[in-house]
Design an enzyme around this catalytic site. Structure first.
Site, PDB file in Angstrom:
ATOM      1  CE  LYS A 253      -1.746   2.591   2.188  1.00 19.53           C
ATOM      2  NZ  LYS A 253      -1.144   4.518   1.551  1.00 19.53           N
TER       3      LYS A 253
ATOM      4  N   GLY B 291       6.890   5.431   8.080  1.00 23.76           N
ATOM      5  CA  GLY B 291       6.246   5.875   7.807  1.00 23.76           C
ATOM      6  C   GLY B 291       6.489   7.136   9.036  1.00 23.76           C
TER       7      GLY B 291
ATOM      8  CB  THR C 156       6.484   8.430  15.540  1.00 23.52           C
ATOM      9  OG1 THR C 156       8.163   7.940  15.271  1.00 23.52           O
ATOM     10  CG2 THR C 156       6.781   7.323  17.018  1.00 23.52           C
TER      11      THR C 156
ATOM     12  N   GLY D 120       3.271   4.610  13.333  1.00 17.31           N
ATOM     13  CA  GLY D 120       3.949   3.582  13.963  1.00 17.31           C
ATOM     14  C   GLY D 120       3.138   2.948  14.748  1.00 17.31           C
TER      15      GLY D 120
ATOM     16  CD  GLU E 105      13.205   0.799   9.508  1.00 20.68           C
ATOM     17  OE1 GLU E 105      13.666   0.881  10.309  1.00 20.68           O
ATOM     18  OE2 GLU E 105      13.747  -0.452  10.024  1.00 20.68           O
TER      19      GLU E 105
ATOM     20  CB  CYS F 260      13.407   8.842   8.271  1.00 17.73           C
ATOM     21  SG  CYS F 260      14.981   8.270   7.293  1.00 17.73           S
TER      22      CYS F 260
ATOM     23  CD  GLU G 119      10.400  12.858  11.051  1.00 16.71           C
ATOM     24  OE1 GLU G 119       9.215  13.415  11.571  1.00 16.71           O
ATOM     25  OE2 GLU G 119      10.932  12.491  10.815  1.00 16.71           O
TER      26      GLU G 119
HETATM   27  P1  NAD Z   1       2.959   8.779   7.039  1.00 20.11           P
HETATM   28  O1  NAD Z   1       2.914   7.653   8.363  1.00 20.11           O
HETATM   29  O2  NAD Z   1       1.705   9.791   7.125  1.00 20.11           O
HETATM   30  O3  NAD Z   1       2.188   6.982   6.073  1.00 20.11           O
HETATM   31  C1  NAD Z   1       3.509   6.381   5.613  1.00 20.11           C
HETATM   32  C2  NAD Z   1       2.531   5.128   5.123  1.00 20.11           C
HETATM   33  O4  NAD Z   1       1.737   4.758   6.522  1.00 20.11           O
HETATM   34  C3  NAD Z   1       1.257   5.498   4.134  1.00 20.11           C
HETATM   35  O5  NAD Z   1       2.123   4.552   3.022  1.00 20.11           O
HETATM   36  C4  NAD Z   1      -0.171   5.831   4.372  1.00 20.11           C
HETATM   37  O6  NAD Z   1      -0.916   5.801   3.753  1.00 20.11           O
HETATM   38  C5  NAD Z   1       0.020   4.926   5.768  1.00 20.11           C
HETATM   39  N1  NAD Z   1      -1.138   4.785   6.910  1.00 20.11           N
HETATM   40  C6  NAD Z   1      -1.092   6.182   7.169  1.00 20.11           C
HETATM   41  N2  NAD Z   1      -1.606   5.878   8.315  1.00 20.11           N
HETATM   42  C7  NAD Z   1      -2.376   4.598   8.370  1.00 20.11           C
HETATM   43  C8  NAD Z   1      -3.130   3.801   9.553  1.00 20.11           C
HETATM   44  N3  NAD Z   1      -3.627   4.381  10.213  1.00 20.11           N
HETATM   45  N4  NAD Z   1      -3.125   2.897   8.872  1.00 20.11           N
HETATM   46  C9  NAD Z   1      -2.231   1.854   7.684  1.00 20.11           C
HETATM   47  N5  NAD Z   1      -1.436   2.634   7.411  1.00 20.11           N
HETATM   48  C10 NAD Z   1      -1.563   3.735   7.761  1.00 20.11           C
HETATM   49  O7  NAD Z   1       4.062   8.982   6.492  1.00 20.11           O
HETATM   50  P2  NAD Z   1       4.545   9.532   5.674  1.00 20.11           P
HETATM   51  O8  NAD Z   1       4.109  11.398   5.567  1.00 20.11           O
HETATM   52  O9  NAD Z   1       3.815   8.951   3.989  1.00 20.11           O
HETATM   53  O10 NAD Z   1       6.003   9.902   5.272  1.00 20.11           O
HETATM   54  C11 NAD Z   1       6.753  10.924   6.426  1.00 20.11           C
HETATM   55  C12 NAD Z   1       7.459  10.060   7.481  1.00 20.11           C
HETATM   56  O11 NAD Z   1       7.911   8.867   7.335  1.00 20.11           O
HETATM   57  C13 NAD Z   1       8.213  10.738   8.230  1.00 20.11           C
HETATM   58  O12 NAD Z   1       8.110  10.994   9.655  1.00 20.11           O
HETATM   59  C14 NAD Z   1       9.774  10.651   8.032  1.00 20.11           C
HETATM   60  O13 NAD Z   1      10.047  10.354   9.772  1.00 20.11           O
HETATM   61  C15 NAD Z   1       9.444   8.159   8.018  1.00 20.11           C
HETATM   62  N6  NAD Z   1      10.277   8.153   7.466  1.00 20.11           N
HETATM   63  C16 NAD Z   1      11.020   7.214   8.237  1.00 20.11           C
HETATM   64  C17 NAD Z   1      12.234   6.602   7.494  1.00 20.11           C
HETATM   65  C18 NAD Z   1      12.989   5.361   8.166  1.00 20.11           C
HETATM   66  O14 NAD Z   1      14.044   4.762   7.230  1.00 20.11           O
HETATM   67  N7  NAD Z   1      12.939   5.161   9.458  1.00 20.11           N
HETATM   68  C19 NAD Z   1      12.305   6.637   6.026  1.00 20.11           C
HETATM   69  C20 NAD Z   1      11.706   7.539   5.562  1.00 20.11           C
HETATM   70  C21 NAD Z   1      10.469   8.453   6.015  1.00 20.11           C
END
Ligand code: NAD
Length: 501
Positions: A180, A233, A235, A238, A255, A289, A389
């Site tokens: 997804k 995504g 925290t 997560g 992550e 990230c 962040e």
């Molecule tokens: P996000 O958490 O909004 O979304 C990530 C994914 O999760 C998307 O596909 C989203 O649709 C899905 N998602 C969102 N809510 C959900 C839910 N309730 N249930 C299931 N799935 C859900 O993150 P983003 O805005 O797309 O990305 C930015 C974030 O990702 C930042 O916080 C960044 O630090 C983190 N990130 C971490 C790493 C790492 O390696 N640690 C790498 C890249 C990005």
């Protein structure tokens, strides 16, 4: 792919076929550099996710991929790498159009992707299982076997890279997958899945359901047939995903967010450190990230470092991401731009000083989500701009008096993903790195990755590890087999106490 009024329409990819959403809904993807429509995309619901998980479960059960010999998976994954390599120029343009990252950055980043498929293909072929020192007349061995259907939730900031870091080990290990992708950037994920099919990946092994996290993502996290969820995504996402997964005892790799310190040790070359600190902060417009957004410098060096960073930040060319000369593109969305503006206003209210940037560029860039590279000085570690962040082109310069205080500031945060240490003394750099609470530390570098590197965070930056042999193992489970080499014990035929363990 079809088009409506000249705009491309992308569907889910399930069991090797393009499929419209069960209820026919679509959503739009826009170009963050100018707000123009790029495509309409199927909006997934629980029904679409159920179909995709069903296809992945059937593909796993009949062994079309999971029971292929390692050398066959090796062959197909190498072919994926070859076809991906050939398609990289178009993929880089498409990804740049959706994320807003400069083409120059994407060419450098995406050029690494084929290596990940080749590295994990090689592991599928060469991974050695263990024969155990099991006591007695037994031959015991533990093999690593795939988990089954795995769900992958990916973000928008590095759509193809992060997908690849998850997909290559998952497939190499023999799992079947439902992805997804982020609702902002689903197109290159669909293109990659199409390429994998062309390379010979059997239908149903890799399925993509597009849509929003709260609906399609949550449905994937709640499907009992899924054996592992791998999220990159925020925290907070997560926590939501881990909670949903916990209901069904689905394992989770997460992550999550970060706020990396860039620590300049006394005696470091300040020109090199300034170049490293600006790269760490502003590549991908700060939307990574591991973005280095807290520069920690000894108070005696702070003025000289700040002056060098400001000169470099002001020289960064902000512009159209598709122009090869552009060094900084827009943020991905209006939401990220507003978040950045909010934090810059907060930093000013908290008493920090904007040393450069701090505004949206106007003129030809006014129609996109652009923001100037911004450096805050006079920052205290407790300020929100130094703790949260931001995920925009904003960095903070903080000072320390001694190394103990530098360690305290670096670790005094809920995140623990990455850090970099800048020094002219490698041993001092390693001693300092040992004291940092984070999963990744670069010395005299930042942002470098490799398929062999275990990647992941401590504390609120996540759990589990991506890539490297650790990442491959996390896509498997051990299965122990114990073979009795002698006559089996007939327990009920005697009253003697026979040793069983
Ligand atoms: P996000 O958490 O909004 O979304 C990530 C994914 O999760 C998307 O596909 C989203 O649709 C899905 N998602 C969102 N809510 C959900 C839910 N309730 N249930 C299931 N799935 C859900 O993150 P983003 O805005 O797309 O990305 C930015 C974030 O990702 C930042 O916080 C960044 O630090 C983190 N990130 C971490 C790493 C790492 O390696 N640690 C790498 C890249 C990005």
């Amino acid at each position: 792919m079809t088009t409506i009024d000249g705009v491309a329409v992308y569907q889910h990819l399930i069991d090797g076929r393009e499929r419209a959403a069960a209820d026919g809904r679509t959503f739009e993807v826009r170009n963050p550099a100018n707000g123009a429509w790029v495509a309409r995309v199927a909006e997934g619901s629980a029904a679409d996710v159920a179909l995709a998980v069903g296809a992945a479960a059937a593909a796993f059960a009949d062994g079309r991929w999971s029971r292929l010999p390692g050398r066959e998976r090796y062959r197909i994954l190498n072919r994926v790498a070859d076809l991906l390599e050939a398609a990289l120029p178009e993929l880089a343009t498409l990804e740049s159009t959706c994320v807003g990252r400069p083409l120059r950055e994407l060419r450098a980043q995406l050029g690494r992707l084929p290596e990940f498929y080749r590295y994990f293909a090689a592991l599928a072929r060469t991974y050695e299982d263990a024969v155990l020192p099991f006591e007695g007349p037994y031959h015991a061995y533990a093999r690593r076997v795939p988990l089954g259907v795995v769900g992958q939730l990916t973000p928008w900031n590095h759509p193809l890279l992060i997908l690849t870091k998850k997909l290559a080990p998952a497939l190499a290990a023999g799992n079947t997958v439902v992805v997804k992708p982020s609702e902002y950037t689903p197109l290159t994920t669909l293109e990659l899945a199409r390429i994998a099919g062309e390379a010979g990946l059997p239908d149903g092994v890799l399925n993509v359901v597009t849509g929003f996290g709260a609906e399609a993502g949550a449905a994937l996290c709640s499907d009992k047939r899924v054996r592992k969820l791998d999220l990159t995504g925020g925290t907070e996402t997560g926590r939501v995903v881990a909670k949903l997964a916990g209901e069904n005892l689905i394992r989770v790799t997460a992550e999550l967010g970060g706020k990396a310190p860039v620590v300049v040790l006394p005696g470091a070359d300040l020109d090199r450190a300034a170049a490293g600190a600006t790269f760490a902060a502003f590549v991908a417009s700060g939307q990574t990230c591991v973005a280095g957004t807290r520069v920690l410098v000894h108070e005696d060096d702070a003025g000289a470092l700040l002056a060098r960073m400001v000169t470099r930040a002001r020289a960064i060319r902000v512009g159209d991401p598709l122009d090869p000369a552009t060094q900084l593109g827009p943020l991905v969305s209006a939401r990220q731009l507003e978040r950045t503006e909010r934090y810059v206003a907060l930093g000013r209210e908290e008493g920090a000083t904007v040393a450069c940037g701090g505004y949206r560029p106007g003129g030809a860039l006014a129609g996109g989500f652009f923001y100037e590279p911004t450096i805050f000085a006079d920052v205290r570690p407790s300020m929100r701009i130094a703790q949260d962040e931001i995920f925009g082109p904003v960095t903070c310069v903080l000072t320390y008096r001694n190394l103990d205080q530098a360690v305290q500031i670096a670790n005094g945060i809920e995140f623990g993903l990455a850090a970099s240490v800048w020094t002219s003394d490698a041993a001092a750099g390693m001693r300092f790195a040992d004291r940092l609470e984070c999963g990744i530390v670069w010395i005299n570098d930042h942002h470098r990755i490799d398929p062999s590197l275990p990647w992941g965070g401590m504390k609120d930056s996540g759990m589990g590890r991506e890539t490297g042999i650790d990442g491959y193992r996390e896509y498997t489970q051990t299965k122990s087999t114990i073979v009795n080499l002698e006559e089996p014990v007939d327990w009920y035929a005697t009253t003697e106490v026979v040793r069983l363990s």
